[in-house]
Motif scaffolding. Sequence first.
Motif, PDB file in Angstrom:
ATOM      1  N   CYS A 136       0.836  -1.206   0.000  1.00 58.32           N
ATOM      2  CA  CYS A 136       0.000   0.000   0.000  1.00 58.32           C
ATOM      3  C   CYS A 136       0.870   1.255   0.000  1.00 58.32           C
ATOM      4  O   CYS A 136       0.589   2.220  -0.714  1.00 58.32           O
ATOM      5  N   SER A 140       0.912   3.970  -3.022  1.00 61.32           N
ATOM      6  CA  SER A 140       0.678   5.387  -2.757  1.00 61.32           C
ATOM      7  C   SER A 140       1.842   6.241  -3.251  1.00 61.32           C
ATOM      8  O   SER A 140       1.642   7.316  -3.830  1.00 61.32           O
ATOM      9  N   GLY A 144      -0.430   7.752  -5.787  1.00 62.66           N
ATOM     10  CA  GLY A 144      -1.467   8.465  -5.047  1.00 62.66           C
ATOM     11  C   GLY A 144      -1.081   9.722  -4.299  1.00 62.66           C
ATOM     12  O   GLY A 144      -1.923  10.286  -3.597  1.00 62.66           O
ATOM     13  N   LYS A 145       0.169  10.171  -4.385  1.00 60.04           N
ATOM     14  CA  LYS A 145       0.602  11.286  -3.547  1.00 60.04           C
ATOM     15  C   LYS A 145      -0.291  12.515  -3.702  1.00 60.04           C
ATOM     16  O   LYS A 145      -0.799  13.069  -2.728  1.00 60.04           O
ATOM     17  N   ILE A 148      -4.088  11.942  -2.434  1.00 54.42           N
ATOM     18  CA  ILE A 148      -4.251  11.830  -0.983  1.00 54.42           C
ATOM     19  C   ILE A 148      -4.073  13.194  -0.326  1.00 54.42           C
ATOM     20  O   ILE A 148      -4.819  13.567   0.587  1.00 54.42           O
ATOM     21  N   MET A 190      -1.080   4.898   3.574  1.00 57.76           N
ATOM     22  CA  MET A 190      -1.103   5.666   2.323  1.00 57.76           C
ATOM     23  C   MET A 190      -0.332   6.982   2.417  1.00 57.76           C
ATOM     24  O   MET A 190       0.244   7.433   1.428  1.00 57.76           O
ATOM     25  N   SER A 191      -0.319   7.581   3.600  1.00 54.47           N
ATOM     26  CA  SER A 191       0.317   8.899   3.722  1.00 54.47           C
ATOM     27  C   SER A 191       1.788   8.826   4.105  1.00 54.47           C
ATOM     28  O   SER A 191       2.505   9.831   3.999  1.00 54.47           O
TER      29      SER A 191
END
Length: 280
Positions: A136, A140, A144-145, A148, A190-191
């Motif tokens: 994950c 990310s 996904g940066k 998110i 994710m972060s």
Amino acid sequence: MRSIVGLIVVITAATFYLYILSSYLPTGPRQLPPKATENEEKSDIDTNKDSGEFKEHRLKFPSDLVELRELAELLQFYKTEHTGYVLLLFCSAYLYKQSFAIPGSSFLNILAGALFGPWQGLVLACVLTTVGSTMCYLLSQAFGKRYITNLFPGQVSMLQRKVEENQSCLFFFLLFLRFFPMTPNWFLNMSAPIVNIPVTFFFFSVFIGLIPYNFICVQTGSMLSEVSSLDDLFSWGKVLQLLCIACVALLPGTLIRHYSQTHLKLDGLEENNGVNKKTQ
């Protein structure tokens, strides 16, 4: 746009793989329709075999304890005849859930205890949790940066600030977040690459920090597979076993909390619990 397309391709490929794996099942058990009574089952079992009135079990992610127990019983049957298949299917489903931040890992941890026992199940759950969370993290980082950050700007900013304030003891800060999830685990997964948490710190903090949670779930699954009624569950032996499990699971968290009071800067971090409200 390219990151969205890449993520869609990865999700589609993973979903297709899991669908194919769960569709081509070995020969499994069949059961009578739910309305059949015990007497009907005894008298009609031979005729129903020929008439095709039996229904096959189907694999699906459990959404409650009843479905979980049914799935555990089905997989126990497969496990006796097709151990490798059950292990591959379980690992694939677990990694799918963790990699794409899908809720429900607690059910799979319980299932691990029911299928593989308390200790093998614990090792398997810890490894899969860590590998899935790291996948994950990498997804990310790759795709996904920007999204998110746009979806959760305040929460990402707060986490970034706390990571910078706790750089001198970053690993213990990450352990604290796993033991006491002020920030949800899926959001932290994710972060983490966005707030510059090194993947090595991330990997080992997940593995160590989620051991108590995995331990409780797996032990619960192992106990549920051994009881046949509520009387068995609330016997003195089981109650004492539950108390021992709770004490063992709470000890690491107590030590980390004591350390955090003097070494970690956590003021304001509870605001990240707002992530939970956004996703409900």
